[in-house]
Design an enzyme around this catalytic site. Structure first.
Site, mmCIF file in Angstrom:
data_model
loop_
_atom_site.group_PDB
_atom_site.id
_atom_site.type_symbol
_atom_site.label_atom_id
_atom_site.label_comp_id
_atom_site.label_asym_id
_atom_site.label_seq_id
_atom_site.Cartn_x
_atom_site.Cartn_y
_atom_site.Cartn_z
ATOM 1 N N LEU A 115 -3.240 -8.308 2.991
ATOM 2 C CA LEU A 115 -3.938 -9.391 3.690
ATOM 3 C C LEU A 115 -5.372 -9.530 3.209
ATOM 4 O O LEU A 115 -5.859 -10.635 3.011
ATOM 5 C CB LEU A 115 -3.915 -9.153 5.199
ATOM 6 C CG LEU A 115 -2.552 -9.275 5.865
ATOM 7 C CD1 LEU A 115 -2.671 -8.998 7.357
ATOM 8 C CD2 LEU A 115 -1.939 -10.634 5.625
ATOM 9 N N HIS A 175 -8.787 -1.581 -3.487
ATOM 10 C CA HIS A 175 -7.516 -1.494 -4.221
ATOM 11 C C HIS A 175 -7.185 -2.822 -4.901
ATOM 12 O O HIS A 175 -6.824 -2.861 -6.072
ATOM 13 C CB HIS A 175 -6.360 -1.134 -3.289
ATOM 14 C CG HIS A 175 -6.293 0.295 -2.898
ATOM 15 N ND1 HIS A 175 -6.412 1.332 -3.789
ATOM 16 C CD2 HIS A 175 -6.089 0.875 -1.689
ATOM 17 C CE1 HIS A 175 -6.290 2.482 -3.155
ATOM 18 N NE2 HIS A 175 -6.100 2.227 -1.872
ATOM 19 N N HIS A 223 0.812 -1.209 0.000
ATOM 20 C CA HIS A 223 0.000 0.000 0.000
ATOM 21 C C HIS A 223 0.845 1.258 0.000
ATOM 22 O O HIS A 223 0.674 2.131 -0.837
ATOM 23 C CB HIS A 223 -0.961 0.009 1.193
ATOM 24 C CG HIS A 223 -1.919 1.145 1.136
ATOM 25 N ND1 HIS A 223 -1.623 2.390 1.659
ATOM 26 C CD2 HIS A 223 -3.147 1.235 0.594
ATOM 27 C CE1 HIS A 223 -2.646 3.198 1.434
ATOM 28 N NE2 HIS A 223 -3.584 2.518 0.797
ATOM 29 N N GLY A 257 -9.487 -5.535 -0.375
ATOM 30 C CA GLY A 257 -10.306 -4.324 -0.432
ATOM 31 C C GLY A 257 -10.412 -3.813 -1.859
ATOM 32 O O GLY A 257 -10.012 -4.478 -2.816
#
Length: 126
Positions: free
Chosen positions: A73, A78, A12, A76
């Site tokens: 993990l 993204h 990220h 989402g």
């Protein structure tokens, strides 16, 4: 002989430089384990280099096969939406590359088991 393939570890990103340490530790371990590959880190936002920048760099180095491994993990927005579109756009921009998006690491049963083992050890150590 120069490497023909690369692995991009995509995370990220954060403005905090300490946040990058675990990602870079994975990079170092992977590079040691696969010396015939080029291993780079890239970040979605908040810190350089971007995925676009790393793909561009690797393409100019003559790399022809790139695997993008999302170090996330959870899946989402993204991971589910943005990342596939970004990789598709990069593949169109670099037609000579074989660009593959691997599943995010959070889908791997081995990682899930390792996290459960670590949590169990923490509970035992209390």
């Amino acid at each position: 002989m120069s490497p023909s393939h690369a692995i991009i570890l995509l995370a990220h990103g954060s403005r905090d430089p300490l946040w990058r340490r675990p990602v870079e530790a994975v990079q170092a371990r992977l590079q040691a384990a696969q010396p015939d590959a080029v291993v780079r880190c890239a970040y979605l936002e908040l810190c350089p280099p971007t995925l676009h920048d790393v793909v561009q760099e690797l393409a100019t180095q003559g790399i022809r096969r790139i695997a993008v491994v999302p170090l996330f993990l959870g899946a989402g927005r993204h991971v589910r939406e943005d990342l596939p579109l970004t990789v598709e756009a990069l593949a169109r921009a670099h037609p000579a590359l074989q660009l593959r998006l691997a599943p995010h690491v959070g889908e791997d049963e081995r990682l899930l088991q390792l996290m459960a083992d670590i949590a169990a050890e923490a509970a035992i150590d209390q």
